[in-house]
Design a protein around this motif. Structure first.
Motif, PDB file in Angstrom:
ATOM      1  N   THR A   1      73.341  55.355  47.180  1.00  0.00           N
ATOM      2  CA  THR A   1      72.799  55.338  48.547  1.00  0.00           C
ATOM      3  C   THR A   1      72.057  56.613  48.918  1.00  0.00           C
ATOM      4  N   LYS A   2      72.054  57.617  48.048  1.00  0.00           N
ATOM      5  CA  LYS A   2      71.445  58.910  48.370  1.00  0.00           C
ATOM      6  C   LYS A   2      70.296  59.226  47.426  1.00  0.00           C
ATOM      7  N   GLY A   3      69.332  59.972  47.937  1.00  0.00           N
ATOM      8  CA  GLY A   3      68.184  60.348  47.131  1.00  0.00           C
ATOM      9  C   GLY A   3      68.557  61.210  45.944  1.00  0.00           C
ATOM     10  N   TRP A   4      69.522  62.147  46.119  1.00  0.00           N
ATOM     11  CA  TRP A   4      69.902  63.028  45.015  1.00  0.00           C
ATOM     12  C   TRP A   4      70.569  62.235  43.891  1.00  0.00           C
ATOM     13  N   GLN A   5      71.256  61.155  44.254  1.00  0.00           N
ATOM     14  CA  GLN A   5      71.861  60.306  43.238  1.00  0.00           C
ATOM     15  C   GLN A   5      70.789  59.603  42.407  1.00  0.00           C
ATOM     16  N   ALA A   6      69.698  59.246  43.065  1.00  0.00           N
ATOM     17  CA  ALA A   6      68.592  58.586  42.354  1.00  0.00           C
ATOM     18  C   ALA A   6      67.973  59.514  41.313  1.00  0.00           C
ATOM     19  N   ILE A   7      68.009  60.823  41.566  1.00  0.00           N
ATOM     20  CA  ILE A   7      67.482  61.768  40.583  1.00  0.00           C
ATOM     21  C   ILE A   7      68.238  61.637  39.266  1.00  0.00           C
ATOM     22  N   ILE A   8      69.555  61.517  39.353  1.00  0.00           N
ATOM     23  CA  ILE A   8      70.379  61.364  38.150  1.00  0.00           C
ATOM     24  C   ILE A   8      70.070  60.027  37.466  1.00  0.00           C
ATOM     25  N   SER A   9      70.005  58.967  38.275  1.00  0.00           N
ATOM     26  CA  SER A   9      69.748  57.631  37.721  1.00  0.00           C
ATOM     27  C   SER A   9      68.420  57.588  36.970  1.00  0.00           C
ATOM     28  N   TYR A  10      67.373  58.111  37.586  1.00  0.00           N
ATOM     29  CA  TYR A  10      66.055  58.029  36.970  1.00  0.00           C
ATOM     30  C   TYR A  10      65.881  59.031  35.832  1.00  0.00           C
ATOM     31  N   THR A  11      66.690  60.089  35.795  1.00  0.00           N
ATOM     32  CA  THR A  11      66.676  60.986  34.645  1.00  0.00           C
ATOM     33  C   THR A  11      67.130  60.231  33.396  1.00  0.00           C
ATOM     34  N   LEU A  12      68.192  59.449  33.526  1.00  0.00           N
ATOM     35  CA  LEU A  12      68.682  58.646  32.399  1.00  0.00           C
ATOM     36  C   LEU A  12      67.633  57.628  31.962  1.00  0.00           C
ATOM     37  N   ILE A  13      66.991  56.984  32.929  1.00  0.00           N
ATOM     38  CA  ILE A  13      65.998  55.946  32.615  1.00  0.00           C
ATOM     39  C   ILE A  13      64.761  56.549  31.952  1.00  0.00           C
ATOM     40  N   VAL A  14      64.242  57.627  32.526  1.00  0.00           N
ATOM     41  CA  VAL A  14      63.016  58.247  32.008  1.00  0.00           C
ATOM     42  C   VAL A  14      63.234  58.825  30.613  1.00  0.00           C
TER      43      VAL A  14
END
Length: 474
Positions: free
Chosen positions: A328-341
């Motif tokens: 639900t948070k933008g900083w959490q998305a940074i972690i998620s998209y680091t794994l994906i990228v």
């Protein structure tokens, strides 16, 4: 029986850099089209997402139709003593791509939806035809100029570094201008500036690239005299185990993780309600971390083989996509998209080797090199189907009630974005990993193919083992 002798010599760093540059030069156009154009048309031009989805599908079908035709034509096109071949084709098509992208930005919100539909579709058709010729020419040139597996990995890492810098700049723009109600009036002038920078990139990349006649002398082109012969070759390629298993993997798993940035824009804007600053960080930070780790991944590809590393890379990808269903948070998305990228770029680098091996392995078995036909067939069978990612996403968010003109989306629309951005890629990836498990080119055969291709490009592969025919580089 073909005799293979050990070749001498290898590419210098300068050679690898020169060979890498045309790749990054061509990334900006597709980034604009595949990653940001949908957000631009739904939120600024006011086009319904489902209309854009169908535009994208028709564009992809056109892509699939023209790819094998252009690929086969380029294969048979002779080397011209003055113009050359592959480099000449790249220099002709680059300006066409730039002009067509610019005109895509000029659609007006006052136009009828069907007029927008027709104009954009025509512009995409023009872009794709030019891009197909450029891509086939560059890939054909690259595989001839960098015959060794390790050289291909090195060149692709250089391409990835340069391409991600350019890509980051290009993707920062939509995160700043299309998320959190950013300065949307600046979209057209800013992207126009990007197109000018792209023109300079093409100029630099293609200026020093040389079409050498000897590069083509060791690559025997297929002699196709009838449609029946072409059809026979097509069937043999398509139903071969290496091609078929990699094709199915690419359609489902590779296509699923490759289409992440467009959903990213919607996810950051409407799901976690990020500011454009956080969205930019979520775009840039994963790329920086990926670039730091990519040389290690390249080393592991060389040591463990491309197939093994490809399978392992899906572990962080699936974790990243799974997290999008609940964060639900933008900083959490940074972690998620680091794994994906990170996972995506490792798979892309390994894919450079895998794609090349399909062509090299076929040449090893048949004695002729069919780079354009392979590339065209692969595009024919993947493009329209992998475009399902965009079509699925656009139709899912439209079905769940997404309205780009609203400042805040409904809970149902938010859940639709989560499904399209997270759940769909997980399902598609799991399906696509099954055929990859049965892909027959493991580390041992990969080494044999690489050794054969290096020898062939150096003129060290002989028919009948005639010592008088071998190159002095052997």
């Amino acid at each position: 029986m073909r005799k293979v002798m050990e070749p001498k010599g290898s590419l210098t760093f300068r050679d690898k850099l020169t060979l890498a540059l045309p790749g990054p030069a061509s990334v900006i156009g597709p980034i604009i089209i595949h990653n940001t154009l949908m957000k631009f048309y739904t939120d600024i031009i006011g086009l319904d997402a489902k209309f854009y989805g169908w535009i994208y599908l028709l564009y992809s079908i056109w892509n699939a139709i023209n790819d094998p035709l252009l690929g086969a034509y380029i294969d048979k096109l002779p080397f011209h003593k003055k113009r050359g071949k592959y480099v000449y084709l790249m220099r002709v098509t680059a300006p066409t791509m730039l002009v067509s992208i610019f005109f895509m930005l000029l659609s007006s919100p006052s136009w009828n939806d069907w007029l927008i539909f027709a104009v954009l579709l025509g512009e995409l058709f023009i872009f794709d035809t030019a891009y197909t010729v450029y891509s086939v020419a560059y890939n054909s040139y690259f595989l001839l100029a960098a015959p060794d597996k390790e050289e291909r990995v090195d060149v692709d890492i250089i391409r990835t570094y340069i391409g991600n810098v350019l890509g980051a700049i290009t993707t920062i723009i939509p995160t700043l201008l299309l998320v959190d109600g950013g300065n949307r009036k600046y979209v057209i002038p800013v992207f126009s500036a990007v197109i000018l920078v792209n023109a300079v990139m093409y100029l630099v990349a293609l200026k020093n690239l040389k079409d050498k006649a000897e590069l083509y002398e060791t690559a025997a082109a297929p002699e196709m005299h009838s449609l029946k012969e072409i059809w026979t070759d097509v069937k043999r390629i398509v139903f071969s185990r290496p091609f078929l298993t990699y094709l199915l993997f690419y359609i489902f798993a590779r296509g699923a993780i490759g289409f992440y940035f467009t959903p990213f824009l919607y996810f950051m804007d409407s799901v976690v309600k990020s500011t454009n600053t956080i969205a930019t960080l979520a775009d840039v930070i994963p790329g920086i971390i990926m670039l730091i780790l990519l040389p290690l991944a390249g080393k592991k590809i060389k040591e463990m083989g491309s197939k093994c590393i490809t399978l392992l890379a899906f572990i962080p990808a699936l974790i990243g996509f799974g997290s999008l269903l609940f964060i639900t948070k933008g900083w959490q998305a940074i972690i998620s998209y680091t794994l994906i990228v990170f996972a995506l770029n490792v798979i892309q680098t390994a894919g450079v080797v895998l794609n090349g091996e399909l062509i090299d392995y076929d040449e090893m078995r048949t004695g002729t090199r069919k780079t354009g036909l392979y590339g065209g067939l692969f595009a024919l069978l993947t493009t329209a189907l992998t475009s399902l990612q965009a079509t699925l996403f656009s139709n899912i968010i439209s079905h769940f009630g997404y309205d780009g003109t609203l400042a805040v989306q409904s809970e149902r629309a938010v859940w639709g974005i989560r499904v399209g951005a997270g759940l769909v890629p997980i399902i598609m990836s799991l399906v696509g990993l099954i055929p990859m498990i049965f892909f027959p080119i493991g580390r041992k055969l990969e080494k044999e193919i690489s050794d054969f291709n290096v020898a062939a490009r150096k003129g060290c592969v002989e028919q009948g083992g005639d010592e008088n025919e071998k190159s002095d580089q052997c």
